[in-house]
Design an enzyme around this catalytic site. Structure first.
Site, PDB file in Angstrom:
ATOM      1  N   PRO A   6      40.750  55.964  39.800  1.00 50.02           N
ATOM      2  CA  PRO A   6      41.664  56.278  41.145  1.00 50.02           C
ATOM      3  C   PRO A   6      42.589  55.678  41.167  1.00 50.02           C
ATOM      4  O   PRO A   6      42.538  54.320  42.203  1.00 50.02           O
ATOM      5  CB  PRO A   6      40.705  56.636  42.137  1.00 50.02           C
ATOM      6  CG  PRO A   6      39.570  55.659  41.767  1.00 50.02           C
ATOM      7  CD  PRO A   6      39.513  55.269  40.393  1.00 50.02           C
TER       8      PRO A   6
ATOM      9  N   ASP B 279      43.339  49.716  40.928  1.00 51.79           N
ATOM     10  CA  ASP B 279      42.307  50.545  40.931  1.00 51.79           C
ATOM     11  C   ASP B 279      41.810  50.613  42.428  1.00 51.79           C
ATOM     12  O   ASP B 279      41.176  49.534  42.882  1.00 51.79           O
ATOM     13  CB  ASP B 279      41.146  50.132  39.804  1.00 51.79           C
ATOM     14  CG  ASP B 279      39.973  51.021  40.003  1.00 51.79           C
ATOM     15  OD1 ASP B 279      39.706  51.805  40.876  1.00 51.79           O
ATOM     16  OD2 ASP B 279      39.209  50.940  38.904  1.00 51.79           O
ATOM     17  N   HIS B 280      41.819  51.662  43.125  1.00 50.81           N
ATOM     18  CA  HIS B 280      41.358  51.595  44.494  1.00 50.81           C
ATOM     19  C   HIS B 280      39.978  51.576  44.555  1.00 50.81           C
ATOM     20  O   HIS B 280      39.419  51.411  45.757  1.00 50.81           O
ATOM     21  CB  HIS B 280      41.882  53.029  45.138  1.00 50.81           C
ATOM     22  CG  HIS B 280      42.665  52.858  46.332  1.00 50.81           C
ATOM     23  ND1 HIS B 280      42.223  52.165  47.488  1.00 50.81           N
ATOM     24  CD2 HIS B 280      43.803  53.693  46.936  1.00 50.81           C
ATOM     25  CE1 HIS B 280      42.890  52.128  48.497  1.00 50.81           C
ATOM     26  NE2 HIS B 280      43.837  52.881  48.179  1.00 50.81           N
ATOM     27  N   ARG B 281      39.156  51.558  43.840  1.00 52.92           N
ATOM     28  CA  ARG B 281      37.837  51.117  43.848  1.00 52.92           C
ATOM     29  C   ARG B 281      37.486  49.838  44.016  1.00 52.92           C
ATOM     30  O   ARG B 281      36.441  49.383  44.762  1.00 52.92           O
ATOM     31  CB  ARG B 281      36.926  51.685  42.577  1.00 52.92           C
ATOM     32  CG  ARG B 281      37.151  53.257  42.426  1.00 52.92           C
ATOM     33  CD  ARG B 281      36.474  53.352  41.123  1.00 52.92           C
ATOM     34  NE  ARG B 281      37.038  52.946  39.810  1.00 52.92           N
ATOM     35  CZ  ARG B 281      36.800  53.179  38.633  1.00 52.92           C
ATOM     36  NH1 ARG B 281      35.675  54.061  38.278  1.00 52.92           N
ATOM     37  NH2 ARG B 281      37.220  52.345  37.735  1.00 52.92           N
TER      38      ARG B 281
ATOM     39  N   CYS C  39      39.633  47.484  45.537  1.00 47.12           N
ATOM     40  CA  CYS C  39      40.084  46.895  46.911  1.00 47.12           C
ATOM     41  C   CYS C  39      40.852  48.047  47.573  1.00 47.12           C
ATOM     42  O   CYS C  39      41.259  48.967  46.988  1.00 47.12           O
ATOM     43  CB  CYS C  39      41.067  45.801  46.516  1.00 47.12           C
ATOM     44  SG  CYS C  39      42.552  46.288  45.603  1.00 47.12           S
TER      45      CYS C  39
END
Length: 465
Positions: free
Chosen positions: A262, A435-437, A439
């Protein structure tokens, strides 16, 4: 009594399961030495020569050029202990080996019309190969045409075709003076008959420029046929390009990145005037020249030291974020074989001079198709300088399984408010896809802002050196 041994496609490392035969370096009946390269193959990572662990006489080859073979599939069989001057190929026994290719009559390899072709003047004997004159082919049939199977349902042989791209046809037997597999591939893709070209290289060697000139020439005018009572409608067919080799690996990796990561992108404009001036001052002081990419890489490693969340990967099975101890910096490089991402190992430990030298080495290896699997794997963060294509910005796809990529646009003069006044400054757009996972936007924004501050004021970087 000679013993026939089978040599299979070895494990080329890095999880590779198959390879495409680009070029055979030996023929049936040739004498090979131990560890002599016998075939050149292309994997999803690089183009490599495969050496044979046996010494003797080649009795069979498996697979034509362009064929994909899985790891463990037979490549060649070698008769170990056979005399070097044998007049015929030693038959293979056992293992399901294919019959040996027919040899020209006339006794020994030296007297059978073979031509000894090297990789250049003074090439060592172990790197030379014997090429047997090819059987006469249909007029106008090119290298690609000879390998292409006849279309299904054809009732009669195809009529002779004129020489393609307006070139003058020459004898179709004997070896073609081409060394580079990239030149052969280019000719196959455009249907250029290599035997119809006159090479502009040393000793008539066919170069890439020769093939490109042939492609750009207008087709030779076809003979005028008598008018037919009715004109048949010809429907153009779509071209199908196989997704394999480097192109296929890129497609798989980018598709996986889009499915699993994501991602989000943030960007900022920065005044690079002082960075460009600092680089000019460094290079004017003497010593090895420092590249702009090396300075940007040095800024990246300093930013990752402050924001280690972005130098990580995600293990979804364990549901863990794995923060990596060092920076292996990948950089995007466009080549004739497609986009590749060589990796500078331990970039965080290198100086600007060391980074410049390593970027130059890897870039040249990429252009020559000589990158090894080790050169293309192990990256933890990627720097993408798409400004070399003349564009300002981009939203790049993360290089899976990494967590972020920094994009750098072109540096161009633009109006900019500097010290309270409007001025023309050297401006660059920086973008960070992350990658929004691993940070949130605050961390990603802090990383990008630090990079922009170092670009605008290189003295900021001195605090971390």
């Amino acid at each position: 009594m000679a013993q026939v041994l089978e040599f299979k496609l070895p494990d080329l490392g890095e999880g590779l399961t198959e390879a495409e035969i680009v070029r055979w370096l030996v023929s049936v009946g040739d004498v090979v030495a131990i560890d002599q390269p016998v075939v050149e193959v292309e994997t999803a990572k690089a183009m490599v020569e495969v050496p044979c662990p046996y010494g003797g006489v080649v009795t069979a080859r498996f697979g034509e050029e362009g064929t994909e073979l899985p790891v463990g599939a037979p490549l060649i069989t070698v008769a170990v202990g056979a005399p070097e001057t044998t007049g015929t190929a030693v038959p293979a026994s056992g293992g399901g080996a294919k019959p040996a290719e027919p040899r020209a009559s006339g006794g020994s390899a030296e007297s059978s019309g073979n031509v000894l072709v090297g990789y250049g003047t003074g090439a060592p004997a172990a790197r030379r190969r014997r090429i047997r004159p090819a059987a006469p082919a249909a007029p106008g049939a090119g290298e690609a045409g000879r390998r292409r199977p006849a279309s299904a349902g054809s009732a009669a042989p195809a009529a002779p075709a004129p020489a393609s791209h307006g070139t003058t046809a020459v004898a179709e037997s004997g070896p073609v003076a081409v060394i580079s597999p990239l030149v052969r591939k280019l000719a196959r893709e455009h249907g250029v008959d290599l035997r119809s070209l006159t090479g502009s290289g040393p000793d008539g060697l066919i170069l890439r420029a020769d093939v490109e000139r042939a492609v750009q020439r207008p087709e030779a005018p076809a003979a005028v046929a008598p008018a037919a009572p009715a004109v048949a409608t010809v429907t153009a067919q779509a071209e199908r390009v196989p997704l394999r080799g480097v192109r296929g690996a890129v497609a798989d990796k980018l598709s996986r990145s889009r499915r699993e990561i994501p991602d989000a992108t943030c960007w900022v404009d920065a005044d690079a005037t002082e960075l460009m001036a600092a680089r000019a001052a460094m290079n004017a002081a003497g010593g090895p020249k420092i590249s702009l990419l090396a300075l940007l890489a040095r800024i990246c490693t300093a930013a990752l030291d402050r924001h280690p969340e972005l130098n990580s990967t995600v293990d979804m099975e364990a549901r863990e974020i794995v923060r990596l101890p060092g920076v292996n910096l990948g950089f995007a490089a466009q080549t004739d074989r497609g986009l590749v991402v060589p990796v500078v190992k331990d970039a965080h430990k290198r100086s600007a001079e060391s980074l410049t030298a390593e970027f130059a080495r890897l870039t040249e290896a990429a252009r020559q198709g000589a990158l090894t699997p080790a050169d293309l794997t192990g990256g933890t963060f990627t720097l993408n300088n798409y400004g070399v294509f003349g564009v300002d910005g981009s939203t790049p796809i993360i290089n899976h399984p990494e967590a972020a990529m920094l994009g750098v646009g072109r540096i161009v003069p633009k109006p900019w408010v500097h010290q309270g006044e409007l001025a023309v400054r050297q401006v660059v757009q920086l973008s960070l896809t992350f990658d929004h996972r691993v940070c949130d936007g605050g961390t990603a924004g802090g990383f990008l802002r630090y990079v922009a501050d170092c670009v605008e004021h290189p003295s900021v970087l001195l605090r971390t050196l």
